[in-house]
Design a protein around this motif. Structure first.
Motif, mmCIF file in Angstrom:
data_model
loop_
_atom_site.group_PDB
_atom_site.id
_atom_site.type_symbol
_atom_site.label_atom_id
_atom_site.label_comp_id
_atom_site.label_asym_id
_atom_site.label_seq_id
_atom_site.Cartn_x
_atom_site.Cartn_y
_atom_site.Cartn_z
ATOM 1 N N LEU A 39 -2.777 -6.628 4.559
ATOM 2 C CA LEU A 39 -2.868 -6.002 3.236
ATOM 3 C C LEU A 39 -2.363 -6.952 2.142
ATOM 4 O O LEU A 39 -2.842 -6.917 1.007
ATOM 5 N N GLN A 43 -3.009 -7.867 -2.016
ATOM 6 C CA GLN A 43 -1.910 -7.256 -2.779
ATOM 7 C C GLN A 43 -2.203 -7.117 -4.268
ATOM 8 O O GLN A 43 -1.979 -6.066 -4.846
ATOM 9 N N ALA C 35 6.039 4.621 3.776
ATOM 10 C CA ALA C 35 5.307 3.754 2.848
ATOM 11 C C ALA C 35 3.803 3.851 3.118
ATOM 12 O O ALA C 35 2.992 3.799 2.185
ATOM 13 N N LEU C 38 2.619 6.967 1.539
ATOM 14 C CA LEU C 38 2.492 6.752 0.093
ATOM 15 C C LEU C 38 1.171 6.038 -0.212
ATOM 16 O O LEU C 38 0.417 6.441 -1.107
ATOM 17 N N LEU C 39 0.872 5.013 0.565
ATOM 18 C CA LEU C 39 -0.373 4.273 0.329
ATOM 19 C C LEU C 39 -1.599 5.156 0.580
ATOM 20 O O LEU C 39 -2.636 4.979 -0.068
ATOM 21 N N ASN D 26 -1.248 -1.075 -6.821
ATOM 22 C CA ASN D 26 -0.733 -2.370 -6.357
ATOM 23 C C ASN D 26 0.740 -2.270 -5.970
ATOM 24 O O ASN D 26 1.193 -2.946 -5.035
ATOM 25 N N LEU D 27 1.493 -1.433 -6.668
ATOM 26 C CA LEU D 27 2.912 -1.268 -6.333
ATOM 27 C C LEU D 27 3.045 -0.519 -5.004
ATOM 28 O O LEU D 27 3.905 -0.859 -4.176
ATOM 29 N N ALA D 28 2.176 0.459 -4.778
ATOM 30 C CA ALA D 28 2.203 1.184 -3.488
ATOM 31 C C ALA D 28 1.858 0.229 -2.352
ATOM 32 O O ALA D 28 2.490 0.254 -1.286
ATOM 33 N N LYS D 29 0.865 -0.655 -2.583
ATOM 34 C CA LYS D 29 0.535 -1.666 -1.570
ATOM 35 C C LYS D 29 1.745 -2.567 -1.328
ATOM 36 O O LYS D 29 2.090 -2.871 -0.179
ATOM 37 N N SER D 30 2.405 -2.965 -2.426
ATOM 38 C CA SER D 30 3.541 -3.878 -2.311
ATOM 39 C C SER D 30 4.685 -3.252 -1.530
ATOM 40 O O SER D 30 5.378 -3.921 -0.764
ATOM 41 N N ILE D 31 4.889 -1.937 -1.705
ATOM 42 C CA ILE D 31 5.963 -1.248 -0.985
ATOM 43 C C ILE D 31 5.720 -1.312 0.519
ATOM 44 O O ILE D 31 6.618 -1.651 1.294
ATOM 45 N N VAL D 32 4.498 -1.047 0.959
ATOM 46 C CA VAL D 32 4.241 -1.054 2.401
ATOM 47 C C VAL D 32 4.235 -2.486 2.952
ATOM 48 O O VAL D 32 4.675 -2.734 4.078
ATOM 49 N N ILE D 33 3.799 -3.441 2.137
ATOM 50 C CA ILE D 33 3.841 -4.848 2.558
ATOM 51 C C ILE D 33 5.296 -5.268 2.795
ATOM 52 O O ILE D 33 5.632 -5.853 3.829
#
Lengths: 105, 105, 105, 105
Positions: A39, A43, C35, C38-39, D26-33
């Motif tokens: 992912l 990003q 998370a 959330l995604l 993008n912030l939700a993606k960043s959280i799971v990353i």
């Protein structure tokens, strides 16, 4: 045909004596860790480097095959079995062109 | 991971006109979402229900195959290509019995 | 992220005798599991229901606070410490308007 | 008290003109990353380096605060609101000492 990949992975793991680390739980952790790296390629933008996608997807697939082998499952059989269930949850006529979850169809 | 699974998934998606939702980015998101559901089986304990593992692993594999197909890659080829690289990063003699990352071997 | 939230979470966990399940590792697993949920709100579209975002973000934050408390760290201190490092990795003049990773700046 | 962290993050983002990249998605993606990177610390063993946990947890928290700010939510309020709901789903007397999901209590 995945037998080739499965056998190559088994040999790779055996040569390194890594089976001791490959509990089902550690492999499940590894799958989500690698999925996060996949992912990361997306990003900040959907316009990405295909080579990175191929490499990260390969890592996710590798751990998926190792977990399937660990629980004695055939990856293709798992996919086809689940697809049969999903077909009933998402009837084509109801689900066509909609991204809603089955309970909202 | 053979043409049979790929073709069944293609037909399933086409019948529902879902290709419009399956951008590479959305599939990458879906892979990590399903990987999280797989890990949830192991959230509090490693002693788990195999049927749930099979089902959640099937979902991860399904999205992996859809993404591979989307980028025109063969899943098994991806795994074998990446394995060749990993073999050089983790030489059997150095990596045997160790879970360290390659840069710490 | 204040003592009020931390104390409320401590009381909630104590009343249920759940500390036995809250190893650092299980909390780390829980953070990525939440998370992923959330995604999932953003899986097929960026046009989302804010109430769902709030609820899923709350779950991620809750496990983050539990893990911070488990390792005896103050969440705000962690954020500010890391921000100091990130400031040096991403100098404003070099990073302005760019989403590249620091090693590509 | 998170105002300090929130304000420091706002200044950091503004100096770099990064708000353009910080969509909620993008912030939700960043959280799971970042959550995946946190889990990576625990990939093969629960016996971990606390400094790495602190650093990766800081990254997850940072993106959580940025997303909270983006949707105009106060992190502590989110946690306390969700905790009220969770208290009703997991009554202390029923949930004590059990890691089962609420629908299995």
């Amino acid at each position: 045909m995945t037998d080739e990949a499965r056998d190559a992975l088994r040999a790779f793991v055996a040569e390194r004596d890594w089976d001791q680390f490959h509990t089902a739980e550690n492999l499940a952790k590894s799958i989500v860790i690698e999925a996060g790296e996949l992912l990361e390629v997306f990003q900040w933008s959907g316009d990405v480097d295909d080579a990175r996608v191929r490499e990260e997807l390969a890592d996710v697939l590798t751990y998926c095959l190792l977990l399937a082998d660990k629980i004695g499952a055939d990856p293709q059989a798992l996919i086809l079995e689940k697809l049969a269930t999903t077909r009933t949850k998402y009837p084509a006529d109801k689900a066509r062109g909609r991204s809603d979850k089955y309970d909202r169809l």
